[in-house]
Design a protein around this motif. Structure first.
Motif, PDB file in Angstrom:
ATOM      1  N   ALA A 194     -15.323-145.792 -34.999  1.00 51.37           N
ATOM      2  CA  ALA A 194     -15.943-144.554 -34.515  1.00 51.37           C
ATOM      3  C   ALA A 194     -15.018-143.356 -34.737  1.00 51.37           C
ATOM      4  O   ALA A 194     -15.471-142.274 -35.109  1.00 51.37           O
ATOM      5  CB  ALA A 194     -16.295-144.688 -33.039  1.00 51.37           C
ATOM      6  N   LYS A 195     -13.727-143.560 -34.546  1.00 54.37           N
ATOM      7  CA  LYS A 195     -12.750-142.477 -34.735  1.00 54.37           C
ATOM      8  C   LYS A 195     -12.669-142.051 -36.194  1.00 54.37           C
ATOM      9  O   LYS A 195     -12.679-140.869 -36.517  1.00 54.37           O
ATOM     10  CB  LYS A 195     -11.375-142.932 -34.248  1.00 54.37           C
ATOM     11  N   VAL A 196     -12.604-143.024 -37.094  1.00 56.50           N
ATOM     12  CA  VAL A 196     -12.389-142.720 -38.507  1.00 56.50           C
ATOM     13  C   VAL A 196     -13.681-142.373 -39.242  1.00 56.50           C
ATOM     14  O   VAL A 196     -13.723-141.432 -40.023  1.00 56.50           O
ATOM     15  CB  VAL A 196     -11.675-143.903 -39.207  1.00 56.50           C
ATOM     16  N   TYR A 197     -14.760-143.148 -38.970  1.00 52.41           N
ATOM     17  CA  TYR A 197     -15.990-142.994 -39.751  1.00 52.41           C
ATOM     18  C   TYR A 197     -17.130-142.325 -39.002  1.00 52.41           C
ATOM     19  O   TYR A 197     -18.195-142.110 -39.567  1.00 52.41           O
ATOM     20  CB  TYR A 197     -16.444-144.363 -40.279  1.00 52.41           C
ATOM     21  N   GLY A 198     -16.942-142.046 -37.719  1.00 49.25           N
ATOM     22  CA  GLY A 198     -17.987-141.364 -36.961  1.00 49.25           C
ATOM     23  C   GLY A 198     -19.066-142.287 -36.433  1.00 49.25           C
ATOM     24  O   GLY A 198     -19.952-141.851 -35.715  1.00 49.25           O
ATOM     25  N   ASN A 199     -19.031-143.566 -36.782  1.00 48.86           N
ATOM     26  CA  ASN A 199     -19.945-144.557 -36.207  1.00 48.86           C
ATOM     27  C   ASN A 199     -19.237-145.906 -36.224  1.00 48.86           C
ATOM     28  O   ASN A 199     -18.206-146.074 -36.853  1.00 48.86           O
ATOM     29  CB  ASN A 199     -21.283-144.610 -36.962  1.00 48.86           C
ATOM     30  N   THR A 200     -19.810-146.872 -35.522  1.00 50.49           N
ATOM     31  CA  THR A 200     -19.136-148.161 -35.401  1.00 50.49           C
ATOM     32  C   THR A 200     -19.372-149.071 -36.595  1.00 50.49           C
ATOM     33  O   THR A 200     -18.718-150.109 -36.714  1.00 50.49           O
ATOM     34  CB  THR A 200     -19.579-148.901 -34.122  1.00 50.49           C
ATOM     35  N   GLY A 201     -20.286-148.710 -37.482  1.00 52.76           N
ATOM     36  CA  GLY A 201     -20.558-149.575 -38.615  1.00 52.76           C
ATOM     37  C   GLY A 201     -21.128-150.899 -38.149  1.00 52.76           C
ATOM     38  O   GLY A 201     -21.767-150.993 -37.103  1.00 52.76           O
ATOM     39  N   HIS A 202     -20.867-151.936 -38.910  1.00 50.43           N
ATOM     40  CA  HIS A 202     -21.411-153.254 -38.594  1.00 50.43           C
ATOM     41  C   HIS A 202     -20.367-154.309 -38.944  1.00 50.43           C
ATOM     42  O   HIS A 202     -19.929-154.392 -40.092  1.00 50.43           O
ATOM     43  CB  HIS A 202     -22.702-153.480 -39.390  1.00 50.43           C
ATOM     44  N   CYS A 203     -19.950-155.108 -37.959  1.00 45.82           N
ATOM     45  CA  CYS A 203     -18.988-156.174 -38.206  1.00 45.82           C
ATOM     46  C   CYS A 203     -19.731-157.321 -38.892  1.00 45.82           C
ATOM     47  O   CYS A 203     -20.659-157.893 -38.334  1.00 45.82           O
ATOM     48  CB  CYS A 203     -18.359-156.647 -36.902  1.00 45.82           C
ATOM     49  N   THR A 204     -19.312-157.642 -40.109  1.00 48.45           N
ATOM     50  CA  THR A 204     -20.002-158.686 -40.871  1.00 48.45           C
ATOM     51  C   THR A 204     -19.236-159.996 -40.919  1.00 48.45           C
ATOM     52  O   THR A 204     -19.804-161.029 -41.265  1.00 48.45           O
ATOM     53  CB  THR A 204     -20.250-158.220 -42.319  1.00 48.45           C
ATOM     54  N   LYS A 205     -17.947-159.950 -40.563  1.00 46.48           N
ATOM     55  CA  LYS A 205     -17.149-161.168 -40.699  1.00 46.48           C
ATOM     56  C   LYS A 205     -15.902-161.071 -39.827  1.00 46.48           C
ATOM     57  O   LYS A 205     -15.284-160.021 -39.732  1.00 46.48           O
ATOM     58  CB  LYS A 205     -16.743-161.323 -42.163  1.00 46.48           C
ATOM     59  N   VAL A 206     -15.552-162.185 -39.217  1.00 42.12           N
ATOM     60  CA  VAL A 206     -14.251-162.323 -38.564  1.00 42.12           C
ATOM     61  C   VAL A 206     -13.426-163.164 -39.519  1.00 42.12           C
ATOM     62  O   VAL A 206     -13.681-164.348 -39.705  1.00 42.12           O
ATOM     63  CB  VAL A 206     -14.360-162.976 -37.170  1.00 42.12           C
ATOM     64  N   LYS A 207     -12.460-162.516 -40.150  1.00 43.04           N
ATOM     65  CA  LYS A 207     -11.722-163.159 -41.240  1.00 43.04           C
ATOM     66  C   LYS A 207     -10.618-164.082 -40.742  1.00 43.04           C
ATOM     67  O   LYS A 207     -10.336-165.105 -41.355  1.00 43.04           O
ATOM     68  CB  LYS A 207     -11.139-162.076 -42.143  1.00 43.04           C
ATOM     69  N   LYS A 208      -9.977-163.722 -39.642  1.00 44.87           N
ATOM     70  CA  LYS A 208      -8.829-164.493 -39.176  1.00 44.87           C
ATOM     71  C   LYS A 208      -8.681-164.314 -37.673  1.00 44.87           C
ATOM     72  O   LYS A 208      -8.847-163.221 -37.157  1.00 44.87           O
ATOM     73  CB  LYS A 208      -7.574-163.984 -39.892  1.00 44.87           C
ATOM     74  N   VAL A 209      -8.359-165.414 -36.991  1.00 48.57           N
ATOM     75  CA  VAL A 209      -8.027-165.362 -35.561  1.00 48.57           C
ATOM     76  C   VAL A 209      -6.847-166.291 -35.339  1.00 48.57           C
ATOM     77  O   VAL A 209      -6.885-167.455 -35.728  1.00 48.57           O
ATOM     78  CB  VAL A 209      -9.208-165.804 -34.665  1.00 48.57           C
ATOM     79  N   ARG A 210      -5.800-165.765 -34.723  1.00 44.10           N
ATOM     80  CA  ARG A 210      -4.624-166.566 -34.386  1.00 44.10           C
ATOM     81  C   ARG A 210      -4.265-166.293 -32.933  1.00 44.10           C
ATOM     82  O   ARG A 210      -4.040-165.146 -32.556  1.00 44.10           O
ATOM     83  CB  ARG A 210      -3.417-166.205 -35.264  1.00 44.10           C
ATOM     84  N   LEU A 211      -4.228-167.353 -32.142  1.00 42.99           N
ATOM     85  CA  LEU A 211      -3.856-167.251 -30.730  1.00 42.99           C
ATOM     86  C   LEU A 211      -2.420-167.749 -30.591  1.00 42.99           C
ATOM     87  O   LEU A 211      -2.136-168.908 -30.906  1.00 42.99           O
ATOM     88  CB  LEU A 211      -4.801-168.085 -29.865  1.00 42.99           C
ATOM     89  N   TYR A 212      -1.531-166.884 -30.130  1.00 41.24           N
ATOM     90  CA  TYR A 212      -0.116-167.230 -30.035  1.00 41.24           C
ATOM     91  C   TYR A 212       0.343-167.504 -28.607  1.00 41.24           C
ATOM     92  O   TYR A 212       1.061-168.456 -28.368  1.00 41.24           O
ATOM     93  CB  TYR A 212       0.744-166.126 -30.644  1.00 41.24           C
ATOM     94  N   ALA A 213      -0.014-166.647 -27.681  1.00 42.24           N
ATOM     95  CA  ALA A 213       0.444-166.800 -26.300  1.00 42.24           C
ATOM     96  C   ALA A 213      -0.730-166.535 -25.362  1.00 42.24           C
ATOM     97  O   ALA A 213      -1.493-165.593 -25.568  1.00 42.24           O
ATOM     98  CB  ALA A 213       1.578-165.826 -26.007  1.00 42.24           C
ATOM     99  N   PRO A 214      -0.881-167.371 -24.330  1.00 47.19           N
ATOM    100  CA  PRO A 214      -2.003-167.165 -23.408  1.00 47.19           C
ATOM    101  C   PRO A 214      -1.794-165.946 -22.523  1.00 47.19           C
ATOM    102  O   PRO A 214      -0.667-165.480 -22.336  1.00 47.19           O
ATOM    103  CB  PRO A 214      -2.005-168.446 -22.575  1.00 47.19           C
ATOM    104  N   CYS A 215      -2.888-165.444 -21.989  1.00 43.75           N
ATOM    105  CA  CYS A 215      -2.777-164.379 -20.996  1.00 43.75           C
ATOM    106  C   CYS A 215      -3.443-164.869 -19.712  1.00 43.75           C
ATOM    107  O   CYS A 215      -4.281-165.769 -19.720  1.00 43.75           O
ATOM    108  CB  CYS A 215      -3.353-163.066 -21.495  1.00 43.75           C
ATOM    109  N   PHE A 216      -3.025-164.269 -18.618  1.00 47.29           N
ATOM    110  CA  PHE A 216      -3.442-164.695 -17.288  1.00 47.29           C
ATOM    111  C   PHE A 216      -4.018-163.508 -16.512  1.00 47.29           C
ATOM    112  O   PHE A 216      -3.778-162.355 -16.870  1.00 47.29           O
ATOM    113  CB  PHE A 216      -2.239-165.267 -16.520  1.00 47.29           C
ATOM    114  N   ALA A 217      -4.738-163.813 -15.447  1.00 51.27           N
ATOM    115  CA  ALA A 217      -5.245-162.757 -14.572  1.00 51.27           C
ATOM    116  C   ALA A 217      -4.070-161.921 -14.094  1.00 51.27           C
ATOM    117  O   ALA A 217      -3.032-162.456 -13.712  1.00 51.27           O
ATOM    118  CB  ALA A 217      -5.985-163.362 -13.387  1.00 51.27           C
ATOM    119  N   GLY A 218      -4.209-160.610 -14.146  1.00 54.80           N
ATOM    120  CA  GLY A 218      -3.151-159.699 -13.734  1.00 54.80           C
ATOM    121  C   GLY A 218      -2.309-159.176 -14.874  1.00 54.80           C
ATOM    122  O   GLY A 218      -1.591-158.192 -14.715  1.00 54.80           O
TER     123      GLY A 218
END
Length: 122
Positions: free
Chosen positions: A40-64
């Motif tokens: 939205a900042k760069v293109y003035g609209n959110t466009g459309h997410c067509t693909k999640v190319k990569k996801v890597r989970l390294y460290a968990p997060c907790f409440a708080g």
């Protein structure tokens, strides 16, 4: 390249597993929110997410935990934009807090999650 930073405090309603662990999908949802804000900042609209190319989970997060999401455009060609979002744990609740509102600001925030999203502009 353009970037945005978004911060969010994980709450009890974000907890999915025992011990106050937040589901990794919650972080990915917030990462997508950061990517949408960058679009939205760069293109003035959110466009459309067509693909999640990569996801890597390294460290968990907790409440708080206070999380910081940094989204940046890695590559843009034609109408396709590759956005990488990294999340860092910047503040955590101490293991044995002296007060219910106690927090620890982390001097070297650990990387928690990395995701790459491919967007198409309208």
């Amino acid at each position: 390249m353009e970037t945005i930073t978004m911060r969010y405090r994980m709450s009890d309603r974000d907890v999915f597993y025992g011990g106050g662990v937040v589901n990794g999908a919650r972080s990915i949802t917030l990462m997508n929110d950061a990517a949408n804000r960058l679009m939205a900042k760069v293109y003035g609209n959110t466009g459309h997410c067509t693909k999640v190319k990569k996801v890597r989970l390294y460290a968990p997060c907790f409440a708080g935990d206070y999380m910081e999401y940094i989204a940046r455009i890695k590559h843009a060609e034609g109408g396709k934009i590759l956005i990488e979002v990294r999340s860092f744990k910047i503040i955590e609740v101490p293991e044995n807090p002296p007060y219910p509102s106690s927090i620890d600001v982390l001097p070297d925030p650990p990387l928690s999650t990395v995701a790459q999203f491919v967007y198409e502009t309208y």
